[in-house]
Scaffold this active site. Structure first.
Site, mmCIF file in Angstrom:
data_model
loop_
_atom_site.group_PDB
_atom_site.id
_atom_site.type_symbol
_atom_site.label_atom_id
_atom_site.label_comp_id
_atom_site.label_asym_id
_atom_site.label_seq_id
_atom_site.Cartn_x
_atom_site.Cartn_y
_atom_site.Cartn_z
ATOM 1 N N GLU A 119 5.102 -3.994 12.077
ATOM 2 C CA GLU A 119 4.194 -2.868 11.809
ATOM 3 C C GLU A 119 2.969 -3.463 11.131
ATOM 4 O O GLU A 119 3.010 -3.768 9.939
ATOM 5 C CB GLU A 119 4.886 -1.847 10.888
ATOM 6 C CG GLU A 119 6.132 -1.225 11.468
ATOM 7 C CD GLU A 119 5.841 -0.257 12.595
ATOM 8 O OE1 GLU A 119 4.753 0.339 12.611
ATOM 9 O OE2 GLU A 119 6.705 -0.125 13.480
ATOM 10 N N CYS B 180 -2.894 1.600 6.771
ATOM 11 C CA CYS B 180 -2.899 0.979 8.101
ATOM 12 C C CYS B 180 -3.503 1.899 9.156
ATOM 13 O O CYS B 180 -4.045 1.426 10.150
ATOM 14 C CB CYS B 180 -1.490 0.577 8.502
ATOM 15 S SG CYS B 180 -0.332 1.947 8.473
ATOM 16 N N ASN C 5 0.781 -1.239 0.000
ATOM 17 C CA ASN C 5 0.000 0.000 0.000
ATOM 18 C C ASN C 5 0.814 1.292 0.000
ATOM 19 O O ASN C 5 0.311 2.322 -0.435
ATOM 20 C CB ASN C 5 -1.035 -0.009 1.138
ATOM 21 C CG ASN C 5 -0.396 -0.092 2.493
ATOM 22 O OD1 ASN C 5 0.581 -0.810 2.677
ATOM 23 N ND2 ASN C 5 -0.913 0.635 3.445
HETATM 24 P P1 NAP Z 1 0.591 -9.075 3.656
HETATM 25 O O1 NAP Z 1 -0.295 -9.892 2.794
HETATM 26 O O2 NAP Z 1 0.729 -9.436 5.071
HETATM 27 O O3 NAP Z 1 2.010 -9.042 2.905
HETATM 28 C C1 NAP Z 1 3.058 -8.259 3.386
HETATM 29 C C2 NAP Z 1 4.369 -8.816 2.889
HETATM 30 O O4 NAP Z 1 4.588 -10.089 3.505
HETATM 31 C C3 NAP Z 1 4.440 -9.044 1.385
HETATM 32 O O5 NAP Z 1 5.717 -8.682 0.907
HETATM 33 C C4 NAP Z 1 4.248 -10.542 1.278
HETATM 34 O O6 NAP Z 1 4.794 -11.120 0.106
HETATM 35 C C5 NAP Z 1 5.015 -10.996 2.496
HETATM 36 N N1 NAP Z 1 4.744 -12.382 2.900
HETATM 37 C C6 NAP Z 1 3.634 -13.108 2.717
HETATM 38 N N2 NAP Z 1 3.799 -14.355 3.234
HETATM 39 C C7 NAP Z 1 5.051 -14.399 3.754
HETATM 40 C C8 NAP Z 1 5.821 -15.389 4.402
HETATM 41 N N3 NAP Z 1 5.338 -16.615 4.661
HETATM 42 N N4 NAP Z 1 7.073 -15.101 4.789
HETATM 43 C C9 NAP Z 1 7.595 -13.869 4.566
HETATM 44 N N5 NAP Z 1 6.914 -12.888 3.922
HETATM 45 C C10 NAP Z 1 5.655 -13.137 3.532
HETATM 46 O O7 NAP Z 1 0.121 -7.535 3.645
HETATM 47 P P2 NAP Z 1 -0.371 -6.643 2.435
HETATM 48 O O8 NAP Z 1 -1.715 -7.101 2.009
HETATM 49 O O9 NAP Z 1 0.710 -6.487 1.416
HETATM 50 O O10 NAP Z 1 -0.483 -5.232 3.195
HETATM 51 C C11 NAP Z 1 -1.594 -4.842 3.902
HETATM 52 C C12 NAP Z 1 -1.383 -4.950 5.398
HETATM 53 O O11 NAP Z 1 -0.246 -4.207 5.799
HETATM 54 C C13 NAP Z 1 -2.554 -4.337 6.159
HETATM 55 O O12 NAP Z 1 -2.893 -5.158 7.234
HETATM 56 C C14 NAP Z 1 -1.989 -3.009 6.640
HETATM 57 O O13 NAP Z 1 -2.648 -2.478 7.757
HETATM 58 C C15 NAP Z 1 -0.577 -3.393 6.926
HETATM 59 N N6 NAP Z 1 0.276 -2.189 6.961
HETATM 60 C C16 NAP Z 1 0.798 -1.776 8.171
HETATM 61 C C17 NAP Z 1 1.570 -0.613 8.233
HETATM 62 C C18 NAP Z 1 2.159 -0.121 9.513
HETATM 63 O O14 NAP Z 1 3.107 0.666 9.458
HETATM 64 N N7 NAP Z 1 1.660 -0.517 10.665
HETATM 65 C C19 NAP Z 1 1.810 0.113 7.069
HETATM 66 C C20 NAP Z 1 1.255 -0.343 5.875
HETATM 67 C C21 NAP Z 1 0.510 -1.500 5.834
HETATM 68 P P3 NAP Z 1 3.861 -11.477 -1.160
HETATM 69 O O15 NAP Z 1 3.330 -10.178 -1.636
HETATM 70 O O16 NAP Z 1 4.792 -12.145 -2.080
HETATM 71 O O17 NAP Z 1 2.779 -12.386 -0.640
#
Ligand code: NAP
Length: 477
Positions: free
Chosen positions: A252, A286, A156
């Site tokens: 995060e 987020c 995002n």
């Molecule tokens: P996600 O599905 O959890 O993916 C995040 C990252 O994790 C991606 O690079 C993904 O790779 C990787 N990943 C997935 N499975 C993994 C594994 N088994 N081992 C290591 N890495 C793995 O999250 P998203 O849909 O991209 O992002 C949305 C989420 O991020 C929301 O919940 C949002 O609130 C949160 N967020 C938090 C913050 C903060 O600062 N608190 C900021 C922004 C977003 P792939 O894409 O290859 O699956």
């Protein structure tokens, strides 16, 4: 000088590498293929970690003035090609071109802040003579880099959240391996280009593209990786935390942020901030506003104005400067959001506006009459949907706001300082914005959550604290 997107190659130990296996990168607006990136294997990941082992030794020896120069040069590069960076974000992600430009400005700030903080990684002298028997000892501690940081980033904010990991890692003398989200790898690769141009020694930075499912475990479990800095969803974060073993972890994660609007609030201001907080970046943020608790006295006037402003939101082409909101990251995600809203409606929710989908686009949607125990009120919707709740007291709002497994940021609109302090003391969050929505952040503040929203804080100085380890030095006289 390079100015084109190297979308087809990944950046491994300072070299741009192609692979036979590739993954398509799509523009979610029309599902067209922008380009392909290499699909790294587990062996590629192991080779990348081995290069980073050497990179960590090189990074630790880099004098602080060189780290500062590299970070500032990388920032200059992003600034020079800012429009290329913005259009890359707006092509592979959901953001409008206007939102993307804002992210580029913040990325430049993040890199410059990292350069500034590099000179402030200090230690302290220790008064050993506080302990009887230690009168003849003097010494101090100072900070050493942790070694290799694994950075896993979400879709995002595909540029600035990557900068939030690379900047502090380089400032603190670490090597870093970035695994960007599969849906948005191009911005991260373009950022690697800035560091390549800036003269960062080879092997200090890698940006490896591939599926988290396939290469993630190798990265997070490898003993040479000393820290996992993860930004993403709660489920993925929890799974990684369980597997990572004995290493530093920074998480995060997500949220379903609350905002409280009390009877003495400036309603116009509250409406402006909460509408943009709910629908900015298509609600895929987020710290986006998901739940608004409004005092009974001002509920009707707030709701009327909120709906009017929402209905003026222009949904459409991301590249059009007049557009307020683009598509979600994929049609699949839009379908998920649609299902959550439909399910809430079946449970009695009322749709005040929105509630419909067109491909990857989902209309800005306002719900009321939602049970606080419903999934849509408890979990993170991560889409353009906001729920309005009527409350009679601040305490009632605080109890409901806290009654979820998240706690990233919250907002409260009130001109009563006593109510504001009450909320500061009682809301379970990492940040509280008084007279603003939850959707506010600058890159130099401590940012992070409590409960399911995470562990640790980002914000350059605070990320650096996570990426170094104190070493005590003691002289016996
Ligand atoms: P996600 O599905 O959890 O993916 C995040 C990252 O994790 C991606 O690079 C993904 O790779 C990787 N990943 C997935 N499975 C993994 C594994 N088994 N081992 C290591 N890495 C793995 O999250 P998203 O849909 O991209 O992002 C949305 C989420 O991020 C929301 O919940 C949002 O609130 C949160 N967020 C938090 C913050 C903060 O600062 N608190 C900021 C922004 C977003 P792939 O894409 O290859 O699956």
């Amino acid at each position: 000088m390079m100015t084109t997107t190297k979308g087809k190659k990944m950046f491994i130990g300072g070299k741009w590498i192609e692979k036979e296996r590739t993954t398509n990168v799509y523009d979610p607006q029309d599902n067209s293929i922008i380009t392909t990136v290499p699909k790294a294997s587990r062996d590629d990941m192991i080779a990348t970690i081995e290069l980073a082992e050497e990179g960590a030794r090189i990074a630790a020896k880099m004098p602080v003035h060189e780290r500062i120069t590299v970070l500032n040069k990388a920032a200059d590069y992003v600034e020079k090609y800012d429009e290329l960076y913005a259009s890359t974000i707006a092509s592979e992600g959901s953001k409008t071109i206007t939102e993307a430009r804002g992210e580029v400005t913040r990325c430049i700030e993040t890199l410059r802040l990292s350069a500034e903080e590099a000179r402030r990684i200090n230690g302290e002298t220790i008064s050993f003579d506080q302990m009887p028997g230690s009168e003849n000892r003097i010494g101090y501690f100072y900070q050493f880099p942790i070694g290799i940081v694994a950075a896993i980033t979400p879709f995002n904010d595909p540029l600035n959240l990557v900068a939030h990991k690379i900047g502090p890692a380089i400032a603190s003398g670490n090597a870093i391996i970035v695994k960007p989200a599969t849906m948005t790898p191009l911005s991260a690769l373009l950022l690697a280009e800035a560091f390549d141009y800036a003269g960062l020694p080879k092997k200090v930075l890698s940006v490896i593209t591939g599926s988290g499912d396939e290469i993630g475990d190798t990265l997070v479990t490898h003993p040479s990786v000393r820290m996992v800095s993860f930004t993403g969803g709660l489920e993925t974060g929890e799974a990684i935390a369980k597997k990572a073993g004995l290493k530093k972890i920074s998480m995060e994660l997500g949220s379903n942020s609350p905002v409280i609007v009390l009877q003495d609030a400036d309603i116009y201001d509250a409406v402006q901030s909460t509408v943009s907080g709910a629908f900015g970046a298509v609600g895929q943020n987020c710290l986006g506003v998901q739940r608004i608790f409004i005092h009974d006295d001002v509920y009707d006037v707030f709701t009327t104005q909120f709906i009017q402003k929402t209905n003026r939101y222009k949904v459409g082409n991301k590249k059009d400067e007049q557009t307020d909101m683009g598509p979600l990251i994929s049609e699949q995600e839009a379908i998920r959001v649609e299902k959550w809203v439909d399910e809430a409606v079946q449970h009695g929710a009322k749709v005040l506006t929105g509630g419909y989908r067109d491909g990857a686009f989902y209309a800005p949607t306002v719900l009321t009459n939602v049970s606080p125990t419903d999934k849509i009120a408890k979990e993170e919707i991560f889409g353009p949907v906001v729920i309005l709740f009527r409350i009679n007291t601040l305490d009632e709002a605080i109890i409901q706001a806290n009654n979820v497994n998240y706690g990233l940021q919250a907002g409260i609109f009130t001109n009563n300082i006593h109510q504001a302090f009450d909320a500061i003391g009682k809301l379970e969050v990492g940040g509280l914005l008084i007279n603003d929505s939850s959707d506010y952040r600058i890159d130099g503040m401590p940012f992070g959550g409590v409960k399911g929203s995470g562990i640790g804080r980002e914000g350059i100085k605070f990320s650096i604290q996570e990426m170094v380890e104190p070493k005590v030095v003691q002289f016996k006289l």
